[in-house]
Design a protein around this motif. Sequence first.
Motif: not given
Length: 146
Positions: A6-14
């Motif tokens: 399983p993949i959990d993604l925390i994606h941070s961007c402008r």
Amino acid sequence: KQLRCPIDLIHSCREDDLLLLPEIKQYCLDGMKPHPRLFRGLRNYTLLVTGNEKRGQGDDDEHSGSSSGLPFQEHFNKNGTVDHDAILKDVPNAKTLKCRLDYRIIQDAIERLVYPYRVVVSGPDAFNNAAREMLDEFGLKSDQVT
């Protein structure tokens, strides 16, 4: 196309640098479908959005390939941002927060992980260092973090 974990993604961007959101949405939807032996898509997705940063002198059409100064401008609103709330509104395993990565977000993500797990940190050096320090404080072992 086949993920073995399983993949959990925390994606941070402008907000002016948010690309591939329709594709990420599809990965989230794929991650909700039951698959008996293999995982597909994203199990959980957290999008962290921060405000636009002023573009500096020299960040013009020559580098971006677009007359507005933004690459892939067809994906942006007229104010230069992606309507991430609208794109993700019907995706139950996705959430959007207007903030930077912090301890609360990491704690929430760690509590949802399935053991054994691996955490991959990727970004600019300052972000990577800060994220690793926070993970360290939660007791993650170095062999769990890449």
